[in-house]
Design a protein around this motif. Structure first.
Motif, PDB file in Angstrom:
ATOM      1  N   CYS A 439       0.809  -1.227  -0.051  1.00  0.00           N
ATOM      2  CA  CYS A 439      -0.038  -0.080  -0.045  1.00  0.00           C
ATOM      3  C   CYS A 439       1.050   1.217  -0.064  1.00  0.00           C
ATOM      4  O   CYS A 439       1.691   1.468   0.577  1.00  0.00           O
ATOM      5  CB  CYS A 439      -1.023   0.018   1.287  1.00  0.00           C
ATOM      6  N   HIS A 441       0.303   3.982   1.232  1.00  0.00           N
ATOM      7  CA  HIS A 441      -0.005   4.912   2.342  1.00  0.00           C
ATOM      8  C   HIS A 441       0.118   4.340   3.574  1.00  0.00           C
ATOM      9  O   HIS A 441       0.083   4.941   4.673  1.00  0.00           O
ATOM     10  CB  HIS A 441      -1.421   5.526   2.179  1.00  0.00           C
ATOM     11  N   CYS A 442       0.426   2.802   3.462  1.00  0.00           N
ATOM     12  CA  CYS A 442       0.450   2.302   4.903  1.00  0.00           C
ATOM     13  C   CYS A 442       1.797   1.214   4.845  1.00  0.00           C
ATOM     14  O   CYS A 442       2.115   0.984   3.868  1.00  0.00           O
ATOM     15  CB  CYS A 442      -0.645   1.522   5.009  1.00  0.00           C
ATOM     16  N   CYS A 457      -6.110  -2.260   0.401  1.00  0.00           N
ATOM     17  CA  CYS A 457      -5.376  -2.188   1.442  1.00  0.00           C
ATOM     18  C   CYS A 457      -6.600  -2.172   2.581  1.00  0.00           C
ATOM     19  O   CYS A 457      -7.647  -1.490   2.721  1.00  0.00           O
ATOM     20  CB  CYS A 457      -4.694  -1.151   1.729  1.00  0.00           C
ATOM     21  N   CYS A 460      -6.391   1.144   5.340  1.00  0.00           N
ATOM     22  CA  CYS A 460      -6.930   2.581   4.752  1.00  0.00           C
ATOM     23  C   CYS A 460      -7.856   2.589   3.749  1.00  0.00           C
ATOM     24  O   CYS A 460      -8.320   3.401   3.132  1.00  0.00           O
ATOM     25  CB  CYS A 460      -5.671   3.459   4.329  1.00  0.00           C
TER      26      CYS A 460
HETATM   27 ZN    ZN Z   1      -3.167   1.497   3.155  1.00  0.00          ZN
END
Ligand code: ZN
Ligand code: ADP
Ligand code: ZN
Length: 725
Positions: A439, A441-442, A457, A460
């Motif tokens: 991911c 963002h994570c 994901c 998120c």
């Molecule tokens: Zn994520």
């Protein structure tokens, strides 16, 4: 008349209440909603005090805009509870109020549902009409129901048969408000087993005072039946009962079971799937004392109940009682506080109690009441580990398990394969260069979902399309790695083409309605093999389910989170408890590489007591709860360095206090899952010898925390009694 001061809790993220002036204030205005000017706009809040003096000179206070006087004021014990919640969980009072009050109530307009709600019963004329009637009608249906089952609330009848039919029956004189609310009627109640009877006798001694009980009863031992009898006694005394259940367990089946048992009682059901209007209405009915039973999930612990006589917390170990965002409260713990406040008994029920509650029972703070045998099925299911170290698995499933499913099919019974991982595969990867679907963002992988062809994901909710080739090296042979429920469903469908395979996870049951439809489908026997996640582990009865296979349990054995093994044991006991609930005997197989692990040994022997003793000993050595009380200070920022720097400052401020209160404040560390939704996270652990020391420390420390000015992009919160550390 001169202006008076009202103190108002407003939904703003600062630990402060605000004073305003108002005309014609009476003590009855305490607990009313109020509209006030705030900043350049207006806000709605709750009057939480009528102080003699304001914090500021009265001339500088602004007047309120309007006080909501159509709806009843929140009672004093309710205010005390939200104030306690704010203090204990270190959260601004106005935000606690905003969470606990249904939004409709906060608005400065009247709430429907305040009219009288009489118990209706069949009149002698009605009974005569029943014999003579030729054609059926809805009014007649109402009449028949009342004649057969006894009095029922008007509002309930309106919901069931429609308001016009109720009006019609009243107009014809077939039904009329009854003389008195008689005690609840027991309809279709089974005779209690000797064990249930004994448990009930002990529990009913608790009425009229604060008594915490732990009802430890194996799955299928008939705990619900015992709760219902207690509820009946409470209602017979003219009291209200509050029953808390885990989110996923509150289904129409359960609502039906409760309502069906008490046809003359008004049951209010509160859960997150309710429309706003229904939630407000239920809340008001409870507050006005017109609801006899409130059946609800975590949030319903905040329902005002003027005649409260009994609290039940079913599946008290369930993780869903703890809220993980906003006000991070634990509804089970608040329920205990409330029982003490109202001097009523509270029954915590579970087949696998939390170690906290178990310890409280061991040390005599709670009274333990046991149900050791199943109410109907004579025996508990046979549980055994399947050693997979030497066996070649077929797409992750052992031949033992597959054969057991096959036998189950031949007998025409249902089986369940439990895998706590949804999606098709937990990750997509490239065999040539090692690329994996991360991911962006994570600190997590994107899970492959084949049913709707997406990468997703689970932390998120970021989504992406499935690439045709490796984004790094162009190799077209990218592969799903590992397995989730969708892949397992595919494997089982291929192996048993004649069977109806049904998957039950959060993707298959996105909405409450879908979840209920799935449960109905299983109940009607329209599935042979179920593939399910932890959703399947919660108290549902499937009489034809006789085999449970468990995959991938080992991953929780050595997890970093100290509660992971406890949760695994509870889940396996619960999921195993689904097997053989009817007349048919059950069997459970757990695939593992550690067949001799004490957790599996205890599971085989159905020995919760030994397992709890082992775990408690470990917790004691490591000074984990219940042998210590914890809090986490968490901070998130675009970069972890910012979060760590702020936490270091917070720690420095804590040290002098820590010594005074005898608590330990550890160094700030980045969280295991560092990135979540584009933000980086760090935390700091506070460990105290007990809750009083922790509370004393937190009260003083949080005042300091609010005064440390955080950098612009930083957010922080305290998590008291966190679920994970
Ligand atoms: Zn994520
Ligand atoms: P638990 O909540 O302890 O898992 P339940 O209360 O759901 O158990 O009861 C399990 C099953 O046994 C249910 O189908 C219930 O109707 C049935 N049952 C409970 N008590 C009795 C009893 N005394 N006689 C007959 N059946 C019972
Ligand atoms: Zn590649």
């Amino acid at each position: 008349m001169s202006a008076l001061v009202v103190r108002v809790a407003l939904p703003v993220p600062i630990p402060q209440v605000f004073d305003y002036t108002a005309e014609n204030i009476t003590p009855g205005d305490l607990g009313r909603c109020v509209r006030v000017p705030f900043g350049r706009g207006e806000k709605t809040g709750l009057i939480v005090a009528l102080p003699e003096d304001a914090d500021l000179p009265v001339e500088r206070l602004k007047p309120v805009i309007a006080i909501q006087r159509e709806a009843p004021a929140l009672p004093a014990d309710w205010l005390a509870m939200v104030e306690f919640t704010a203090r204990y969980y270190q959260h601004p009072l106005g935000e606690v109020v905003a969470m606990a009050l249904p939004p409709r109530l906060r608005k400065a307009d009247a709430v429907a549902g305040t009219e009288a709600d009489p118990l209706l019963e069949a009149t002698p004329e009605g009974r005569e009409a029943l014999h003579e009637a030729r054609r059926d009608s809805r009014a007649l249906a109402i009449l028949r129901r009342l004649a057969e089952q006894g009095p029922r609330r008007r509002s309930l009848l309106r919901e069931e048969e429609g308001a016009p039919a109720v009006a019609d029956a009243l107009k014809r004189g077939w039904v009329a408000p009854g003389a008195a609310a008689d005690a609840a009627l027991m309809d279709g109640a089974p005779e209690l087993t000797a064990e249930q009877q004994a448990a009930l006798e002990v529990l009913s001694e608790g009425f009229g005072c604060f008594r915490p009980f732990l009802l430890a009863g194996v799955t299928g031992s008939g705990k619900t039946e015992v709760y219902l009898r207690l509820v009946q006694q409470a209602i017979a005394q003219g009291r209200q009962a509050l029953i808390l259940v885990p989110e996923i367990a509150l289904t129409p089946q359960l609502e039906g079971r409760v309502a069906g048992r008490f046809p003359s009682a008004r049951v209010v059901s509160l859960h997150s799937g309710l429309a706003e209007g229904a939630r407000s209405q239920g809340f008001v009915q409870a507050m006005e004392g017109r609801a006899d039973i409130v059946l609800g999930t975590r949030l319903s612990v905040f329902t005002p109940l003027p005649r409260l006589g009994l609290i039940v917390v079913d599946e008290e170990h369930d993780a869903s009682y703890k809220q993980h965002e906003g006000v991070r409260y634990n509804a089970r713990d608040l329920a205990i506080w409330r029982a003490r406040q109202c001097a009523v008994p509270i029954v915590l029920g579970s087949a696998t109690p939390s170690l906290e509650s178990w310890h409280a029972a061991e040390t005599g703070r709670y009274r333990r009441v046991e149900l050791a045998s199943r109410a109907v099925a004579a025996t508990l299911p046979r549980v055994r580990p399947v050693d997979i170290r030497r066996e070649k698995l077929q797409h992750g499933v052992s031949e033992h398990l597959l054969r057991a499913i096959g036998r189950c099919l031949e007998r025409g019974e249902q089986s369940l394969v439990f895998l706590n991982r949804r999606g098709y595969a937990p990750v997509l990867s490239c065999p040539s260069c090692g690329w994996v679907s991360r991911c962006p963002h994570c600190t997590a992988n994107m899970v492959l979902h084949l049913t709707d062809r997406r990468l997703r994901c689970h932390h998120c909710s970021h989504e992406a399309t499935i690439p045709l080739a490796c984004p790094d090296c162009g190799d077209q042979d990218i592969q799903p790695f590992g397995r989730g429920t969708q892949r397992l469903e595919e494997t089982l469908a291929a192996r048993f083409p004649q069977a109806r395979v049904l998957r039950i996870d959060r993707d298959a049951a996105r909405t409450r309605a879908q979840w209920e439809a799935l449960l109905d489908q299983i109940g009607r026997g329209e599935a042979d093999i179920l593939v399910g996640t932890q959703m399947m582990a919660k108290g549902h009865d499937f009489p034809r389910l006789t085999f449970v296979g468990v995959l991938n349990a080992d991953s929780s054995l050595f997890a970093a989170d100290f509660r992971a093994p406890e949760r695994l044991f509870q889940q396996l006991m619960q999921v195993g408890g689904r097997a053989g609930r009817g007349e048919l005997p059950g069997e459970v197989m757990v695939q593992t590489q550690y067949p001799d692990h004490p957790l599996y040994k205890c599971l085989e022997a159905h020995d919760f007591v030994r397992y709890a003793a082992l775990q408690l000993e470990e917790r004691k050595q490591a000074r984990f709860p219940p042998f210590a009380a914890n809090a986490l200070l968490c901070a998130t920022a675009p970069e972890v360095a910012g979060a760590l720097a702020w936490l270091a400052e917070a720690r420095a401020a804590a040290l002098p206090l820590a010594q005074a209160f005898g608590v330990q404040v550890f160094d700030a560390v980045p969280m295991r899952m560092l990135r979540l939704a584009r933000r980086e996270r760090a935390q700091l652990l506070v460990e105290a010898p007990g809750r009083p020391a922790l509370q004393g420390f937190l009260g003083a420390w949080s005042r300091l925390l609010w005064s440390i000015r955080p950098p612009r992009d930083l957010r922080w919160h305290l998590d008291v009694d966190p679920a994970e550390v």
